[in-house]
Scaffold this active site. Structure first.
Site, short mmCIF file in Angstrom:
data_model
loop_
_atom_site.label_atom_id
_atom_site.label_comp_id
_atom_site.label_asym_id
_atom_site.label_seq_id
_atom_site.Cartn_x
_atom_site.Cartn_y
_atom_site.Cartn_z
N ALA A 83 0.94 -0.70 -0.03
CA ALA A 83 -0.12 -0.26 -0.02
C ALA A 83 0.72 1.18 0.09
CB ALA A 83 -0.96 0.62 1.11
N THR A 126 10.89 0.13 -4.29
CA THR A 126 11.69 1.01 -6.22
C THR A 126 13.07 1.23 -5.72
OG1 THR A 126 10.79 2.44 -6.93
CG2 THR A 126 10.44 3.39 -4.76
N ASP A 127 13.02 0.85 -7.08
CA ASP A 127 14.90 1.36 -7.30
C ASP A 127 15.08 2.41 -7.45
OD1 ASP A 127 12.96 1.67 -9.54
OD2 ASP A 127 13.89 0.82 -11.09
N GLU A 128 13.77 3.39 -7.54
CA GLU A 128 13.39 5.38 -7.09
C GLU A 128 14.27 5.28 -5.82
OE1 GLU A 128 10.78 7.29 -8.64
OE2 GLU A 128 9.98 5.93 -10.35
N TYR A 153 8.03 11.01 -3.77
CA TYR A 153 7.60 9.67 -3.99
C TYR A 153 9.17 9.29 -3.62
CZ TYR A 153 7.25 5.24 -5.56
OH TYR A 153 7.29 3.63 -6.03
N LYS A 157 9.62 6.73 -0.65
CA LYS A 157 9.80 5.25 -0.17
C LYS A 157 10.83 4.80 0.51
CE LYS A 157 7.50 2.46 -1.92
NZ LYS A 157 6.41 1.48 -1.43
N ASN A 183 6.98 -1.41 -12.76
CA ASN A 183 6.44 -2.43 -13.90
C ASN A 183 5.29 -2.23 -14.75
OD1 ASN A 183 5.86 -4.75 -10.89
ND2 ASN A 183 7.58 -3.54 -10.86
N LYS A 192 -0.03 5.67 -15.29
CA LYS A 192 1.21 5.87 -16.03
C LYS A 192 1.52 5.51 -17.65
CE LYS A 192 1.80 5.24 -11.18
NZ LYS A 192 1.16 3.47 -10.37
N TYR A 210 7.42 12.54 -21.99
CA TYR A 210 8.28 14.43 -21.72
C TYR A 210 9.29 14.54 -22.30
CZ TYR A 210 4.74 13.39 -17.36
OH TYR A 210 3.21 13.50 -16.74
N ARG A 276 8.81 16.09 -16.95
CA ARG A 276 8.59 16.17 -15.42
C ARG A 276 9.93 17.07 -14.36
NH1 ARG A 276 8.28 10.24 -13.38
NH2 ARG A 276 6.02 10.50 -13.82
P1 NAD Z 1 -0.64 1.56 -6.86
O1 NAD Z 1 -1.10 3.05 -6.57
O2 NAD Z 1 -1.51 0.81 -8.37
O3 NAD Z 1 -2.00 0.79 -5.69
C1 NAD Z 1 -1.73 1.19 -4.29
C2 NAD Z 1 -2.53 0.84 -3.78
O4 NAD Z 1 -2.50 0.52 -2.04
C3 NAD Z 1 -4.32 1.27 -3.97
O5 NAD Z 1 -5.43 0.07 -4.06
C4 NAD Z 1 -4.45 1.59 -2.86
O6 NAD Z 1 -6.21 2.22 -2.92
C5 NAD Z 1 -3.93 1.68 -1.77
N1 NAD Z 1 -4.04 2.78 -0.36
C6 NAD Z 1 -2.80 4.22 -1.27
N2 NAD Z 1 -2.98 4.35 0.13
C7 NAD Z 1 -3.51 3.17 1.13
C8 NAD Z 1 -4.28 3.71 2.82
N3 NAD Z 1 -3.36 4.60 2.89
N4 NAD Z 1 -3.89 2.86 2.92
C9 NAD Z 1 -5.01 1.44 2.72
N5 NAD Z 1 -4.52 1.14 1.63
C10 NAD Z 1 -3.47 2.37 0.42
O7 NAD Z 1 0.54 1.50 -6.62
P2 NAD Z 1 1.54 0.23 -7.22
O8 NAD Z 1 1.57 0.54 -8.62
O9 NAD Z 1 0.44 -1.72 -7.27
O10 NAD Z 1 2.27 -0.22 -6.71
C11 NAD Z 1 2.62 -0.84 -5.20
C12 NAD Z 1 3.80 -0.65 -4.41
O11 NAD Z 1 5.36 -1.09 -5.42
C13 NAD Z 1 4.13 0.22 -4.10
O12 NAD Z 1 4.43 0.54 -2.81
C14 NAD Z 1 5.06 1.48 -4.69
O13 NAD Z 1 6.01 2.08 -4.20
C15 NAD Z 1 5.68 0.10 -5.57
N6 NAD Z 1 6.57 -0.93 -6.37
C16 NAD Z 1 5.90 -0.24 -7.90
C17 NAD Z 1 6.82 -0.25 -9.19
C18 NAD Z 1 5.89 0.20 -10.07
O14 NAD Z 1 6.93 0.11 -11.06
N7 NAD Z 1 4.10 0.33 -10.33
C19 NAD Z 1 7.84 -0.88 -9.13
C20 NAD Z 1 8.42 -0.85 -7.57
C21 NAD Z 1 7.87 -1.18 -6.85
O1 DAU Z 2 10.87 2.44 -10.92
C1 DAU Z 2 9.90 1.68 -10.68
C2 DAU Z 2 9.15 3.26 -10.36
O2 DAU Z 2 8.20 3.24 -12.05
C3 DAU Z 2 7.64 2.67 -9.50
O3 DAU Z 2 7.99 2.97 -8.35
C4 DAU Z 2 6.37 3.75 -9.37
O4 DAU Z 2 5.55 3.57 -8.51
C5 DAU Z 2 6.06 3.85 -11.07
O5 DAU Z 2 5.50 5.09 -10.65
C6 DAU Z 2 6.87 4.04 -12.04
O6 DAU Z 2 7.85 5.32 -12.01
P1 DAU Z 2 8.40 5.92 -12.80
O7 DAU Z 2 7.99 7.64 -12.76
O8 DAU Z 2 9.41 5.40 -13.86
O9 DAU Z 2 6.69 5.61 -14.10
P2 DAU Z 2 5.84 6.57 -15.04
O10 DAU Z 2 5.18 5.43 -15.42
O11 DAU Z 2 5.10 7.49 -14.53
O12 DAU Z 2 6.96 7.15 -16.05
C7 DAU Z 2 7.49 6.72 -16.59
C8 DAU Z 2 8.76 7.03 -17.62
O13 DAU Z 2 7.54 7.69 -18.53
C9 DAU Z 2 8.80 8.28 -17.08
O14 DAU Z 2 10.37 8.53 -17.36
C10 DAU Z 2 8.58 9.57 -17.20
C11 DAU Z 2 7.89 9.32 -17.84
N1 DAU Z 2 6.47 9.64 -18.90
C12 DAU Z 2 4.97 9.69 -18.25
C13 DAU Z 2 3.73 9.49 -18.13
C14 DAU Z 2 2.96 9.27 -17.26
C15 DAU Z 2 6.16 10.43 -19.82
O15 DAU Z 2 7.46 10.63 -21.03
N2 DAU Z 2 4.92 11.12 -20.21
C16 DAU Z 2 4.01 10.62 -19.42
O16 DAU Z 2 2.48 11.33 -19.49
#
Ligand code: NAD
Ligand code: DAU
Length: 337
Positions: A83, A126-128, A153, A157, A183, A192, A210, A276
């Site tokens: 979460a 996250t790798d970020e 963000y 984390k 992911n 995303k 961007y 961004r």
């Molecule tokens: P997401 O935004 O799709 O989902 C987040 C979920 O958390 C949602 O269902 C939301 O309702 C719930 N949530 C938010 N605030 C909450 C709270 N206060 N209490 C209970 N639930 C709450 O996120 P995601 O992309 O599935 O990412 C999940 C986890 O993985 C995060 O911790 C993120 O940092 C990490 N992560 C994401 C990525 C990626 O590429 N998306 C990569 C590496 C790590």
């Molecule tokens: O690396 C892991 C992370 O990846 C997770 O921890 C985050 O939760 C997840 O959101 C993601 O972060 P990014 O910022 O890398 O993902 P996003 O999809 O927002 O953007 C991916 C790349 O694309 C980034 O370089 C910004 C660019 N971008 C993104 C959006 C939304 C664009 O060029 N245009 C856009 O509209």
């Protein structure tokens, strides 16, 4: 029956992980705890909601009283903590909720988990948190790379990672931290890059890229992330951090063009927009430590994107419902078109 608490199980990765666990381990009871923010939805669980080994709990992880009561009642064996507020762009506009949920929420969960002696707490990070790499293709994030987060963000984390680590060092809490690259896959929220591109290209709408589109991300299919967490849960050495990634580096422009090509549309849909703030140049993971534990991804970028594009084609209802209403307001504010 082992009780597994998955926080954020109504979101993208947590949602995929809940399905994965419910199907793979009929003898585990999977509790999905989620407060259902804009990013959470339960329709994705219509196929498992009647299963005997699945339950949903609506709660906010930052609500100490409620969380403490839930833990005392259910006495979970394991916690897998997804979460979070997860979108970098939103964190640039409204950082506060990121601190509340990602930092305070994690600490509340740790206290609750400590009070009932959970057997393991897996913190999904996250790798970020490592900041950014330059464009030298021979450089990677390892588990020893210093944390240097650049966005609100990633700073939230990184803070939560530090608190989880401190609970291991101070209280000997059984924890692991995973740090995964970007992911993609089914049920990815269309704010995303990949799902935003697919949904907009399918509607013949402009795709915002961007800056110059040359920033690099390392993409991993969500199912491969789920299997990595499963392995860390069962085999990870206590106190250890594991990086997760599959060596699938692509520039953003390459990603967008791959999707446009897969959908037989024109690159004229690409619209370069203002960059961004603090945009990290490149992420790239060295997953050697996890591979030594026995993990291998099953998708490469080409097979993963094909599967994902097909999923969005076959599940238009899911994302079409999302891109109405509030999402439209968000989009207009974020992109001005
Ligand atoms: P997401 O935004 O799709 O989902 C987040 C979920 O958390 C949602 O269902 C939301 O309702 C719930 N949530 C938010 N605030 C909450 C709270 N206060 N209490 C209970 N639930 C709450 O996120 P995601 O992309 O599935 O990412 C999940 C986890 O993985 C995060 O911790 C993120 O940092 C990490 N992560 C994401 C990525 C990626 O590429 N998306 C990569 C590496 C790590
Ligand atoms: O690396 C892991 C992370 O990846 C997770 O921890 C985050 O939760 C997840 O959101 C993601 O972060 P990014 O910022 O890398 O993902 P996003 O999809 O927002 O953007 C991916 C790349 O694309 C980034 O370089 C910004 C660019 N971008 C993104 C959006 C939304 C664009 O060029 N245009 C856009 O509209």
């Amino acid at each position: 029956m082992k009780k597994i608490l998955v926080t954020g199980g109504a979101g993208f990765i947590g949602g995929n992980f809940v399905k994965y666990m419910v199907n793979k381990y009929p003898k585990y009871h999977v509790f999905n705890l989620d407060t259902l923010t804009y990013a959470g939805d339960l329709t994705k669980h219509s196929d498992i909601e009647e299963r005997e080994n699945y339950s949903f709990i609506k709660a906010d992880i930052a609500d100490r009283e409620v969380i403490s009561e839930i833990f005392n009642n259910e006495k979970f064996d394991y916690v897998i903590h997804f979460a979070a507020e997860s979108h970098v762009d939103r964190s640039i506009k409204e950082p506060e909720i990121f601190i509340k949920t990602n930092v305070l929420g994690t600490q509340v969960l740790l206290d609750a988990a400590k009070s009932i002696n959970v057997k393991k707490f897996v913190h999904v990070s996250t790798d970020e948190v490592y900041g950014e790499l330059d464009f030298d293709p021979d450089t990677f994030f390892t588990e020893n790379t210093p944390l240097q987060p650049n966005s609100p963000y990633s700073a939230s984390k990184a803070s939560s990672d530090m608190i989880v680590r401190a609970y291991y060092e101070t209280y000997n809490m059984p924890i692991n931290i995973t740090r995964c690259s970007n992911n993609y896959g089914p049920y990815h929220f269309p704010e995303k890059l990949i799902p935003l591109t697919i949904s907009r290209v399918l509607n013949d709408e402009k795709v915002p890229v961007y800056g110059d589109g040359k920033n690099i991300r390392d993409w991993l299919h969500v199912e491969d992330h789920c299997s990595a967490i499963d392995l860390v849960l069962h085999e990870g050495e206590l106190g250890e951090v594991y990086n997760v990634g599959g060596h699938n580096e692509r520039t953003n422009l390459e990603v967008v063009k791959t999707i446009i090509n897969a959908l037989s549309k024109s690159n004229d849909l690409i619209e370069f927009v203002e960059d961004r703030l603090g945009h990290d140049k490149r992420y790239a993971i060295d997953p050697t430590k996890l591979e030594k534990l026995g993990w291998q991804p099953t998708y490469n970028f080409e097979t993963g994107i094909e599967q994902t594009v097909n999923w969005y084609l076959n599940n238009e209802n899911w994302w079409n419902n999302i891109i109405q209403g509030k999402y439209r307001e968000y989009f207009a504010k974020q992109y001005q078109f």
